[in-house]
Design an enzyme around this catalytic site. Sequence first.
Site, short mmCIF file in Angstrom:
data_model
loop_
_atom_site.label_atom_id
_atom_site.label_comp_id
_atom_site.label_asym_id
_atom_site.label_seq_id
_atom_site.Cartn_x
_atom_site.Cartn_y
_atom_site.Cartn_z
N ASN A 16 0.84 -1.21 0.00
CA ASN A 16 0.00 0.00 0.00
C ASN A 16 0.87 1.25 0.00
OD1 ASN A 16 -3.08 -0.45 0.21
ND2 ASN A 16 -2.20 -2.05 1.52
N HIS A 111 -8.18 -1.22 6.01
CA HIS A 111 -8.42 -2.51 6.66
C HIS A 111 -9.02 -3.47 5.62
CE1 HIS A 111 -9.29 -5.32 9.88
NE2 HIS A 111 -10.46 -5.51 9.31
N GLU A 144 -10.23 5.39 19.03
CA GLU A 144 -9.56 4.60 20.07
C GLU A 144 -9.91 3.12 20.03
OE1 GLU A 144 -10.05 6.71 23.77
OE2 GLU A 144 -9.38 8.57 22.83
N VAL A 146 -10.75 -0.72 18.00
CA VAL A 146 -10.06 -1.55 17.00
C VAL A 146 -10.90 -1.53 15.72
CG1 VAL A 146 -9.22 -3.87 16.46
CG2 VAL A 146 -9.10 -3.02 18.81
N ASP A 147 -10.43 -0.80 14.73
CA ASP A 147 -11.09 -0.72 13.42
C ASP A 147 -12.53 -0.21 13.52
OD1 ASP A 147 -8.75 -1.81 12.25
OD2 ASP A 147 -9.40 -3.81 12.76
N GLU A 176 -7.23 -2.63 -2.50
CA GLU A 176 -6.75 -1.67 -1.49
C GLU A 176 -5.93 -0.56 -2.13
OE1 GLU A 176 -6.32 -3.91 2.76
OE2 GLU A 176 -4.59 -4.00 1.46
#
Length: 199
Positions: A16, A111, A144, A146-147, A176
């Site tokens: 990426n 992600h 804050e 996760v994902d 991506e």
Amino acid sequence: MARLRLGVLVSGNGTNLQAILDAARAGRIDADVGVVISNQPGAYALSRAESAGVKAVSLPHKGFASREAFDVALADELRRERVEWVVLAGFMRLLTPGFLAAFPQRVINIHPSLLPAFPGTHAIRDALAYGVRVTGCTVHLVDEGVDTGPILDQRAVRVEDGDSEQTLAERMHRAEHELYVDVLARLAQGRLRLPAAQG
Ligand code: GAR
């Protein structure tokens, strides 16, 4: 409009990152990568940065007493390079509230799933194990959790019969690279609709 100054955080291969470097050089993103920082000293992404003539910094998290201390050093390095937006490209560490406060609403991640499905470190494996027929990738602002941050854009990737984690990951990576470059291009031109700042 002035070119956006990006800092890219990596932990691994850096495909990426490569897509972003190539697009910036080709003028497809009105941005410059000011610094690439890896928490994994051997990450191939660092060589990609060096080959592109971009400052590459190895900042092993193992050398720090706490997550907070590592993130202070990380933020210092980014500030030193006058970074405006922090771009996570396969950076496999959670960032602390202190770090996020240093770059409020200016940390962006990619992600390999259609969030909120399959958060966490094994999104492609988890999607295959679940048996979904369509998965994809998500670019989101980092908060804050996760994902869990606000979604900026997504792209779908079909799961084909007989896909392995590797074959699906290859198609995921291609999606991506397109998605990240497209989102960053719009961000740099002020064409990306950002969620209203909280608080
Ligand atoms: C990418 O697939 C990215 O979405 C994923 O790591 C890979 C890095 O590849 N990130 C996460 O899973 C974050 N939760 P790259 O190093 O070749 O860009």
